[in-house]
Design an enzyme around this catalytic site. Structure first.
Site, PDB file in Angstrom:
ATOM      1  N   LYS A   1       0.869  -1.183   0.000  1.00  0.00           N
ATOM      2  CA  LYS A   1       0.000   0.000   0.000  1.00  0.00           C
ATOM      3  C   LYS A   1       0.900   1.225   0.000  1.00  0.00           C
ATOM      4  O   LYS A   1       1.956   1.237   0.646  1.00  0.00           O
ATOM      5  CB  LYS A   1      -0.856   0.018   1.274  1.00  0.00           C
ATOM      6  CG  LYS A   1      -2.060   0.901   1.180  1.00  0.00           C
ATOM      7  CD  LYS A   1      -3.230   0.176   0.549  1.00  0.00           C
ATOM      8  CE  LYS A   1      -4.429   1.061   0.370  1.00  0.00           C
ATOM      9  NZ  LYS A   1      -5.573   0.343  -0.197  1.00  0.00           N
TER      10      LYS A   1
ATOM     11  N   GLY B   1     -25.451   1.870   2.909  1.00  0.00           N
ATOM     12  CA  GLY B   1     -24.611   2.480   1.873  1.00  0.00           C
ATOM     13  C   GLY B   1     -25.062   2.020   0.500  1.00  0.00           C
ATOM     14  O   GLY B   1     -25.024   0.829   0.187  1.00  0.00           O
TER      15      GLY B   1
ATOM     16  N   GLY C   1     -23.863   3.262  -2.537  1.00  0.00           N
ATOM     17  CA  GLY C   1     -22.941   3.796  -3.534  1.00  0.00           C
ATOM     18  C   GLY C   1     -22.591   2.741  -4.560  1.00  0.00           C
ATOM     19  O   GLY C   1     -23.425   1.888  -4.916  1.00  0.00           O
TER      20      GLY C   1
ATOM     21  N   VAL D   1     -20.667   0.040  -4.521  1.00  0.00           N
ATOM     22  CA  VAL D   1     -20.752  -1.365  -4.115  1.00  0.00           C
ATOM     23  C   VAL D   1     -22.154  -1.718  -3.608  1.00  0.00           C
ATOM     24  O   VAL D   1     -22.797  -2.650  -4.110  1.00  0.00           O
ATOM     25  CB  VAL D   1     -19.682  -1.679  -3.041  1.00  0.00           C
ATOM     26  CG1 VAL D   1     -19.881  -3.077  -2.483  1.00  0.00           C
ATOM     27  CG2 VAL D   1     -18.281  -1.536  -3.632  1.00  0.00           C
TER      28      VAL D   1
END
Ligand code: NAD
Length: 355
Positions: free
Chosen positions: A81, A183, A185, A187
Site C-alpha cells: 500500500k 450504503g 454507492g 458497491v
C-alpha cells in the site's frame, strides 16, 4: 525518536520505503508487507494527515490487509500500500504524480499500485507514464479485464450473501430473504440490484437519503434513516459504507442472522469478532467477501505484464470462488468454535508463510 518497527501496526513488513522529492513536493510512504505469493499489490491513498505518523500507520495496516486479501482470493500477489502525504491544500500536480511513478518504478515491480481514496483513474494514467507496475487503468477492449472495480466487488458480495444464506438459513435462493443494505454507492447499489433481480426483500439506507430513496423506488424496496439500518430487523445486514461499525454497542443492537458486506474493516477492533460470533450471527470476513475488485485489478495487471490478456469472464470465474473460500472459513469456524474472522486471519497467515 521511537523506531517505526516498534509501532503496534508493524508486522515484520518486508519493506517500508520513504519517498521525498523536494522538486515536486512529494512525500510518500510505500509499505510492502509480503511478497511471499507475488508482488505486493495495493492502492495508493492521497490524504492529508495532520500527523504524518498516522500516514505511516495507514500504510502499515493497509498493506498487511492487502496481503491477507490477495492470499485469500487465491491471487499470485502479495500485499502493499502507498500513502501520499498530501499538504493542507491537497495539491496534486503532474510533477508529483510523475515523481511517485518514478518511485514505484524504482522498486522494480516489488510493489504494484492502483487507485485508492483520493486517487482517480486519470491519476493512475499519469503514474503509468513513469512505471509499468500499475493497474486500474481504463480498459482497452469491450471484454478485457479491468476498469471500475465496484461492480466486480458487488458481484463477489452478492455471491457471498447467497452462500451465507445457504449456510445459515438453509435456503438455496435469496427470494424473499430480507437484506438491509447500509450504503447505496458503487458497491452497495450494485449488491442491491443483484439481490433485487433474485427477488430479495430490501431495506436501504444512505447518509445521502435521496440516493437510497431513488434506488428503493427503482428496485421496489423501502428505506430507513441511516442511523437505524444497523438495528433493522432483517435476515442479512450488508454493510457497504464505512468501516469500524461493529462494536459492543452496535453488535448488541443487531437484529439479523448474517452480516455480509463489502465495507473494509467492519469490526471496530479485532476482538469484536467474538461477541458477534457469540451472539450466533454468521459473519463473512470483509476482506474475503469484498475481493472481487482486487481480483479484477490484479488480473488486469498480470495480463498486461505477461502479455496474456484476461477477459471479463476470466475475472468472473475467479470471483465465483469467493463463496468456496467463505464456506471453508465457516466450516472451520463451526467445528472449532472459533469466530470466522480469526479463522480467516489464520488461513491468510498460513498462505503467506506467517503462521
Ligand atoms: P461509495 O463512495 O461509492 O459508496 C459509499 C456510500 O456509503 C455512499 O453513498 C455514502 O453516502 C454512504 N455512506 C457513508 N456513510 C454512511 C453511513 N454512515 N450510513 C449509510 N450510508 C453511508 O464507495 P464504494 O466504492 O461503494 O465502497 C463502499 C465500501 O466498500 C467502502 O468501505 C470501501 O472501502 C469498500 N470497498 C470498495 C471496493 C470497490 O471496489 N469500490 C472494494 C473493496 C472494498
Amino acid at each position: 525518536m521511537t523506531a517505526f518497527w516498534t509501532e503496534p501496526d508493524f508486522d515484520d513488513h518486508e519493506m517500508v520505503h520513504i519517498v521525498r522529492d523536494r522538486n515536486s513536493g512529494l512525500t510518500a510512504i510505500i509499505a510492502v508487507h509480503s511478497t511471499h505469493l507475488g508482488p505486493g499489490a495495493g492502492g495508493t491513498r492521497f490524504w492529508h494527515y495532520p500527523d504524518p505518523k498516522d500516514g505511516l500507520r495507514d500504510a502499515l495496516r493497509l498493506s498487511r490487509g492487502m496481503s491477507y486479501k490477495n492470499a485469500m482470493a487465491g491471487l499470485p500477489m502479495g500485499g502493499g500500500k502507498a500513502v501520499i502525504l498530501a499538504d493542507e491544500t491537497r495539491t496534486k500536480t503532474p510533477e508529483l504524480l510523475a515523481a511517485f511513478g518514478d518511485a514505484v518504478e524504482g522498486l522494480g515491480g516489488r510493489y504494484v499500485t492502483a487507485e485508492d481514496v483520493g486517487i482517480s483513474e486519470a491519476d493512475m494514467v499519469a503514474v503509468s507514464k513513469r512505471t509499468a507496475h500499475v493497474s486500474g487503468l481504463p480498459v482497452s477492449g469491450d471484454n478485457a479485464a479491468g476498469g471500475d472495480p465496484g461492480p466486480f466487488t458487488a458481484m463477489g458480495i452478492y455471491l457471498g450473501i447467497k452462500a451465507a444464506v445457504r449456510h445459515k438459513l438453509g435456503k438455496d435462493s435469496v427470494a424473499g430473504v430480507h437484506v438491509a443494505v447500509q450504503g447505496t454507492g458503487s458497491v452497495g447499489g450494485g449488491v442491491a440490484k443483484l439481490l433485487a433481480a433474485d427477488g430479495a426483500k430490501l431495506t436501504l439506507a444512505d447518509i445521502h437519503a435521496d440516493r437510497a430513496a431513488a434506488l428503493a423506488r427503482e428496485l421496489g424496496g423501502r428505506t430507513v434513516p441511516a442511523d437505524e439500518i444497523l438495528s433493522t430487523p432483517c435476515d442479512v445486514l450488508s454493510p457497504n459504507a464505512l468501516g469500524a461499525i461493529l462494536d459492543e454497542q452496535s453488535i448488541a443492537a443487531l437484529d439479523c442472522a448474517i452480516v455480509a458486506g463489502g465495507a473494509n474493516n467492519q469490526l471496530a477492533r479485532a476482538h469484536h469478532g467474538k461477541p458477534l460470533f457469540d451472539s450466533g450471527i454468521l459473519f463473512a470476513p470483509d476482506y474475503v467477501i469484498n475481493a472481487g475488485g482486487i481480483i479484477s485489478v490484479a488480473m488486469e495487471y498480470l495480463a498486461r505484464r505477461d502479455g496474456t490478456g484476461a477477459s471479463v469472464e476470466d475475472v468472473h470465474a475467479r470471483i465465483a470462488t469467493i463463496p468456496d473460500r467463505l464456506e471453508q472459513i465457516w466450516a472451520q469456524s463451526d467445528s472449532s468454535k472459533v469466530s470466522p474472522d480469526v479463522v480467516a486471519d489464520r488461513m491468510a497467515q498460513e498462505l503467506i508463510g506467517r503462521a
